[in-house]
Enzyme design. Structure first.
Site, PDB file in Angstrom:
ATOM      1  CB  ALA A 126      -0.852  -0.077   1.222  1.00 18.57           C
TER       2      ALA A 126
ATOM      3  CG  ASP B  69      -5.472   6.121 -10.352  1.00 14.35           C
ATOM      4  OD1 ASP B  69      -4.398   5.488 -10.369  1.00 14.35           O
ATOM      5  OD2 ASP B  69      -5.799   6.565  -9.396  1.00 14.35           O
TER       6      ASP B  69
ATOM      7  CB  THR C 260      -1.573  -8.152  -3.534  1.00 16.98           C
ATOM      8  OG1 THR C 260      -2.958  -7.862  -3.945  1.00 16.98           O
ATOM      9  CG2 THR C 260      -1.525  -9.551  -3.352  1.00 16.98           C
TER      10      THR C 260
END
Lengths: 507, 507
Positions: free
Chosen positions: B208, B268, B215
């Site tokens: 993170a 993004d 993950t």
């Protein structure tokens, strides 16, 4: 007594200077605020009991002698900005990204922003709620992507972001150079000419950020420049003008935030130039503005198409914010005058004002051309009579006397005038004719030599484009006060002097 | 002995953690390098005798006990990165902006960049020669402004920027989620199913940055994840797959630099997503890739048009770099499963793998759907037979056993599994039906509670969209281990829980 009660830490002053960054030093084992948790966000708000607050990024301390678990360490600049006493209780809260950044994301995605959205962004910029990378994202998102109406809205928001000055006379003139040309210190000649004529010119100017000298840095060798709005008004009302540093006057302060990121990135977007310059001038109460727009291969504006586009933007926004804008496309192929660096530039300026034989003609001619255009804002001189009047005022000594009145009104300089004592010449590697000068390179060499932090450091140009030079003859001199500075500058010049002889290509 | 000879300073290790920033602490009166001079540039190169070097920004020290005039202080992370001993001699040189940034300026001005220019930029990114604001400028300059050929060139440059793995088998499958949906921890179920079937899936994953769990953070509660390329290869050859952290494998490392700026900015850009994801997968030696692309009002991709554009870009670039890409547009309207935060997510994952009655159906169904599509990369299952096979492998316990083999091969987890002991529920303010969940808000509350630094912290969702809830009944639970973390998370939830009942608008 438990020092960490009610979620408060005690303020500690740290003997560190993080320059314009605010950094909060927090112990890794601070029970109130586990600093590692905030690594992804990185910013906290530090708030004193009186409500004053600042936003800082976090460094983690593993040394209880430096910062204990119940303490918050602030380096000198942040400590001063917060204004609380050592040992005072402060609270700490994690900061979320500024709400207005959602509009920046929308702009990145190609949307058009309205005045309300741009206003929100500008208020957060002025509140120092944007990190450098957020400012960079905003600047680039606007580059070539702001329509004229958005640009106008941005300019208006920037005007509203700080103080605005109003004068009980008209016209109020100003001149501004788009920048990027070393030694282009015309304001120190133009403003005295304009004042001598009787036009009002309340000039605020900048300090260098990445350049070797700003107008304020150079003027500071002659007079105080850190005046607040009231002191500035007094000077202008008494003398008819001023040349002060804009940092204490708080005109369109959003501009300062944008520039502090734009300069290190070497970005000069047309949108940012137009909004920044016009907002500052309108906030200063100007009604008429002359813009010196140098065009050249290493200037900010490199060609005619770019200059034409900029001119249109300046004129469109200027008209809508009530500012009469005149653009002068000038020679931006090489430094102006000889000196690059505060003390060297002051010498050029005084030589021009005093009509001394060593006065550099490139600076004198440019000052007369610019001053002439400003004088034509006076209806009595409109239509081509400005430059002759400027020459009279310069050659008759009126401008020199006006500068003296300015200096007297602003107060004595806090600095000592002294040229750097370590001097060396950079020689031509072969014989030839100077064909080009890289303005950016010369500025960087002067900067490495110590300018403007050391006002006596810099570069003195000895050859101009078109001048012949023999192998081994000097192209320019480097002045420094410290050996280390001198070494960095000389190394840079040895690698590439920035002066190209005909037929030579850049290294 | 003069310690400052030949322009060298002595290295001092400082008990400070500046996280991922390199900062050099220099005495204000350092005779070698006057730090104030470099405020406008801000960066120096620190070089050890063995040639290792790093680039750092400068803080100025006014305390000789902390850093003397002949010393250079480096905080822990930079000290480790440089790898020299305390007291070692280092040299210091001012750093000019990275040469490749001129191409970024060209891109800002609207030019098209070729493969050589993009390659230069990527090499400087990987060499950590870009500051955060320079990275931000590059990202935004590329947003919606990279043509398909430029995007392809960027992807290729990113592939070439680090290691590339090659496998002596085919196909090599992978799955990737575009991210943004809390609790979407499907890889820990999908990879075991794929391995149980006998397809190879060498999965590298991220930790993170601003989310409450990556993950890798979640997998780390079950097994070691910090494997290097050789150890990773061994695991994959033995077990048929892996789930490791990408940080030690050095695949397309330019991506990590871009993401480290993109995440805090909440940007993004489609271009960055496509280049980053595809470069990582090609570098990992994948031949077939399934992309989970959640679409929803608070997901990264918010609408069908945006999803369609992304799909086209993924497919175009994938084809040209030799990767067969399959895109699955999935539900991105709310968190997946119940847990948000490493420990809570591991519980969901194990419940699904073990077929326990409390297994969240939203996670189970999504894993089967995604695993089914990956399995169809096996020609024997193509044409719709994947999902049934996935269900068999999950329900028969084969996937659970494959996870055990993975854990055994990767090695034991360095962490202790423990759920945060401070728990409270966030209740519905009135009765109604859940109409929407703000994914970003839930992630932020879990993050504030301490996830992922505290793997036991997070949020457990108790209601999903469409569920009825009575006034005072819980919407979700917050778990934390530290009072301070809990307070920050609870305050955030009190201000806006992120869960909207029908007819309610966001605060």
């Amino acid at each position: 007594m438990n020092p960490v009660r009610d979620g408060r830490l005690r303020l500690r002053r740290l003997p560190l200077d993080t320059l314009r960054q605010n950094v909060a030093f927090i112990a890794r084992d601070c029970p109130l605020f586990r600093p590692e948790r905030f690594a992804g966000f990185g910013k906290v708000e530090v708030r004193a009991a009186d409500g004053r607050a600042l936003i800082a990024s976090i460094d983690i301390v593993d040394d209880p002698v430096m910062v204990g678990p119940a303490q918050l360490g602030l380096p000198e600049p942040a400590f001063r900005r917060l204004g609380a006493a050592e040992g005072a209780e402060v609270t700490l809260t994690p900061v979320r990204p500024p709400a207005s950044f959602r509009h920046v994301r929308r702009k990145v995605a190609g949307e058009v922003l309205d005045e309300a959205a741009l206003g929100e962004i500008v208020r957060d910029l002025v509140g120092h709620r944007y990190s450098d990378m957020e400012v960079a994202a905003f600047l680039v998102a606007c580059a070539s992507a702001l329509g004229p109406e958005e640009l106008l809205a941005l300019t208006r928001a920037m005007i509203d972001s700080g103080e605005t000055l109003r004068w009980n006379r008209a016209p109020i003139a100003d001149k501004h150079c788009v920048g990027g040309i070393p030694g282009n210190r015309t304001s120190l000649v133009v403003a005295p000419i304009v004042i001598a004529h009787g036009l009002t010119i309340p000039k605020t100017s900048s300090r260098a950020i990445t350049s070797p000298a700003g107008t304020a840095d150079t003027m500071e060798l002659l007079a105080r420049v850190d005046l607040g709005p009231d002191a500035m008004r007094e000077v202008v009302e008494r003398v008819g003008g001023c040349i002060v540093w804009g940092g204490h006057v708080n005109l369109a302060p959003a501009d300062d935030v944008l520039i502090s990121v734009e300069r290190p990135l070497g970005l000069d977007t047309p949108e940012q130039m137009v909004a920044s310059i016009l907002a500052k001038k309108v906030a200063a109460g100007s009604t008429h503005l002359l813009i010196d727009l140098p065009v050249g291969p290493t200037a900010k504006v490199r060609g005619a198409a770019e200059a034409a586009r900029l001119r249109k933007l300046f004129e469109f926004v200027g008209r809508r914010v009530g500012l009469q804008v005149q653009i002068d496309l000038t020679d931006g192929s090489q430094p102006v005058g000889r000196g690059v660096g505060p003390e060297l530039e002051v010498r050029d300026v005084l030589a021009v004002l005093e009509g001394r034989p060593e006065a550099p003609e490139s600076l004198r001619a440019r000052c007369l051309r610019l001053a002439g255009q400003v004088l034509e804002f006076d209806p009595a001189l409109a239509g081509g009579k400005g430059e002759a009047r400027a020459r009279d005022l310069l050659d008759g000594g009126d401008a020199r006397r006006a500068l003296d009145r300015l200096i007297e009104a602003q107060g004595p300089s806090p600095l000592t005038r002294r040229l750097g004592g370590i001097v060396d010449e950079v020689a031509a590697p072969r014989s030839g004719v100077v064909a080009a000068v890289d303005c950016f390179r010369i500025a960087r060499i002067a900067r490495m030599a110590g300018a403007p932090v050391d006002p006596g450091a810099g570069v003195e140009m000895l050859r101009r484009i078109g001048d012949p030079v023999s192998a081994g003859e000097p192209l320019f001199r480097i002045y420094a006060s410290e050996e280390a500075d001198f070494r960095f500058a000389a190394a840079l010049a040895a690698e590439d002097s920035g002066v190209r002889l005909a037929g030579e290509v850049a290294p």
